[in-house]
Design an enzyme around this catalytic site. Structure first.
Site, PDB file in Angstrom:
ATOM      1  N   GLY A 130      -2.265  -0.486  -2.865  1.00 14.10           N
ATOM      2  CA  GLY A 130      -3.963   0.892  -3.159  1.00 14.10           C
ATOM      3  C   GLY A 130      -3.086   1.690  -1.987  1.00 14.10           C
ATOM      4  O   GLY A 130      -1.688   1.445  -2.325  1.00 14.10           O
ATOM      5  N   ALA A 182       0.946  -1.312  -0.390  1.00  7.34           N
ATOM      6  CA  ALA A 182      -0.029  -0.099   0.472  1.00  7.34           C
ATOM      7  C   ALA A 182       0.758   1.332   0.295  1.00  7.34           C
ATOM      8  O   ALA A 182       2.484   1.450   0.399  1.00  7.34           O
ATOM      9  CB  ALA A 182      -0.264  -0.100   1.186  1.00  7.34           C
ATOM     10  N   SER A 183       0.652   2.588  -0.254  1.00  5.21           N
ATOM     11  CA  SER A 183       0.939   3.420  -0.737  1.00  5.21           C
ATOM     12  C   SER A 183       2.359   3.219  -1.364  1.00  5.21           C
ATOM     13  O   SER A 183       2.258   3.665  -2.012  1.00  5.21           O
ATOM     14  CB  SER A 183       1.164   4.493   1.021  1.00  5.21           C
ATOM     15  OG  SER A 183       1.466   5.620   0.753  1.00  5.21           O
ATOM     16  N   GLY A 184       3.618   3.576  -0.799  1.00  6.30           N
ATOM     17  CA  GLY A 184       4.548   4.136  -1.255  1.00  6.30           C
ATOM     18  C   GLY A 184       5.078   2.360  -1.199  1.00  6.30           C
ATOM     19  O   GLY A 184       6.233   2.429  -2.664  1.00  6.30           O
ATOM     20  N   TRP A 221       3.396   2.649  -4.835  1.00  6.26           N
ATOM     21  CA  TRP A 221       4.335   3.580  -5.930  1.00  6.26           C
ATOM     22  C   TRP A 221       5.365   2.573  -6.010  1.00  6.26           C
ATOM     23  O   TRP A 221       5.686   3.486  -7.605  1.00  6.26           O
ATOM     24  CB  TRP A 221       4.514   4.871  -4.592  1.00  6.26           C
ATOM     25  CG  TRP A 221       5.052   5.865  -5.610  1.00  6.26           C
ATOM     26  CD1 TRP A 221       5.622   6.119  -7.349  1.00  6.26           C
ATOM     27  CD2 TRP A 221       5.745   7.277  -4.816  1.00  6.26           C
ATOM     28  NE1 TRP A 221       6.213   7.725  -6.789  1.00  6.26           N
ATOM     29  CE2 TRP A 221       6.239   8.201  -5.430  1.00  6.26           C
ATOM     30  CE3 TRP A 221       4.971   8.036  -3.898  1.00  6.26           C
ATOM     31  CZ2 TRP A 221       6.251   9.822  -5.467  1.00  6.26           C
ATOM     32  CZ3 TRP A 221       6.054   8.979  -3.006  1.00  6.26           C
ATOM     33  CH2 TRP A 221       6.255  10.017  -4.062  1.00  6.26           C
TER      34      TRP A 221
END
Length: 80
Positions: free
Chosen positions: A74, A52-54, A57
């Site tokens: 996500g 998730a997040s990072g 990314w």
């Protein structure tokens, strides 16, 4: 970086298992993924239980992403 510069390395596979973290660190990893692809090295991300997040990314620019049906992935930024 060493894998990108090593002529014997034909592809890079890395595991992402992260609930997020530092935006600076995530950006640095994402840039190296882009650099690897520009150097002609395929990049494959293997997602663990959470990406998730990072974690999301750093995975976005990979050539392939492998995740399990239960992988939580996500980013809040995607929703906004």
């Amino acid at each position: 970086r060493q894998a990108i510069d090593d002529k014997d390395v034909k592809a890079i596979v890395f595991r992402v298992d992260s609930p997020g973290g530092s935006a600076v660190a995530s950006d640095a990893i994402a840039r190296e993924v882009q650099r690897a692809r520009k150097a002609g090295k395929p990049v494959v991300v293997s997602m663990g239980g959470v990406a998730a997040s990072g974690g999301y990314w750093v995975s976005m620019d990979a050539d392939k992403i492998v995740a399990q049906p239960g992988t939580i992935t996500g980013s809040i930024g995607v929703l906004s």
